[in-house]
Each structure stands twice: as C-alpha cells, then as structure tokens.
Design a protein around this motif. Structure first.
Motif: not given
Length: 200
Positions: A88, A91, A164-165, A168, A187, A191-192
């Motif tokens: 985290m 990010w 995830l990539y 983002w 985002a 992600t969470r």
C-alpha cells in the motif's frame, strides 16, 4: 580528449535533463537541441554519446526503470511492516508522484507508453522489460503477503499483480485527463478490495 568518467558523467547529465523535459513534453515533442542546451552540452556532440534519437530514448527508459525498480525494492523491503503495508505504501508513492506537477518524478512508462510503442521497437521493448520488472516485484510482494496473512487474493499473485498494475496505469491516464485525484482514490479503494484489506 575527455576521460571516460567525464564522458559517462556528460551522458548521464543528458539523460537526467531529458527525463525532466520528456516527462513534461513527451518524446516526440522535444528536440535534441532543447535537451542539449538545457544540459549545457554542445549541439554537435549528441551522437558522441548516443547513436540515434531512438537509441537515446531506449537509454532514457532503461536508466529510468533501473532507478524505479531500485526504489520499489526499497519500498517493498521497508522493515517493521507487513507485506500488505509495504504494498500500500508503494501505491501511495505512485499516487504522490503521478498526482504531482513535479515532472521530474513523473513515471515515464505512463508518459511514453502510448506515444512510443508504435514508433520504436527498441523503446517498446525497454518499456515492456521495465513494466515486467514492476509486475514481478508486486507479484512477489502479494505472494509474501498471502504467506504472512496480511492480505488475501483470488487468483495467482501474478494475475493479481498484472490487474493492479493495469488499474494504476489507467488511473494515471485518467487523472491526467480529469486533472483530479479521483481516479487514484478509486484505484486505491479497488486495490484494497482486491487485496481484501480493511478500509484505511
């Protein structure tokens, strides 16, 4: 005749200057003369350091990713934190740099991917190798986080890292279009959820 170390320093100075300018204007929008003038290097000496503008662009991306991956390695090895907390933090750093107007720290992958991928195969391959390095590191962190119980995912760590990539990268592009942090906030929330983390 300049010493090798002087040549290396000048070459790196050109790349450092270019990172700032290309980060602001893109690759095609910047002339070599502008970069050389800003770096304080005589106009005629560019090809002493780089065989072509394409080779220069490849070197720019390769050097950028070397530094970027070293930064990720440091973030994902920060002591005293769970793997989820380290991820985290990565990010959060992404949002802090991409949401800033400080072009010197902008992600060249975000800035140049669409622009150069169709124009230059060597630059596309440098982007591909660099982004693969990022995804590999995120995948390892996800795997370690599943192991230490700080996160939980559905699918393989590699699949989740790629998702995830991509999330983002898309958020970075939308934040540029919208000129707000809302895409990053979305985002972060996604992600969470993907990592099955509790809200911050």
């Amino acid at each position: 005749m300049a010493h090798v170390s002087g040549n290396t320093d000048t070459r790196q100075g050109i790349l450092d200057t270019a990172h700032r300018i290309v980060g602001a204007k893109g690759f095609s929008g910047v002339g070599l003369n502008e970069i050389l003038a800003a770096a304080g290097v005589p106009k005629g000496s560019f090809y002493h350091y780089f065989g072509s503008k394409e080779a220069f662009g490849e070197a720019l991306l390769t050097g950028y990713f070397e530094d970027y991956l070293a930064d990720i390695d440091a973030t994902l090895a920060e002591p005293g934190l769970s793997e989820a907390e380290r991820l985290m933090n990565y990010w959060r750093k992404w949002q802090a740099t991409q949401g800033s107007i400080d072009y010197q720290r902008k992600c060249l992958a975000v800035k140049l991917a669409a622009e150069v991928s169709d124009l230059s195969e060597p630059m596309r391959l440098a982007l591909k190798a660099g982004t693969a390095g990022i995804i590999d590191r995120v995948a390892r962190a996800i795997e370690a986080g599943a192991g230490d119980g700080s996160l939980r995912v559905e699918g393989t760590p590699r699949e989740v890292a790629e998702t995830l990539y991509h999330l983002w990268l898309g958020a970075s592009l939308m934040a540029k279009i919208e000129r707000t942090d809302a895409p990053f906030e979305a985002a972060m929330a996604a992600t969470r959820r993907i990592l099955n983390l509790q809200p911050a």
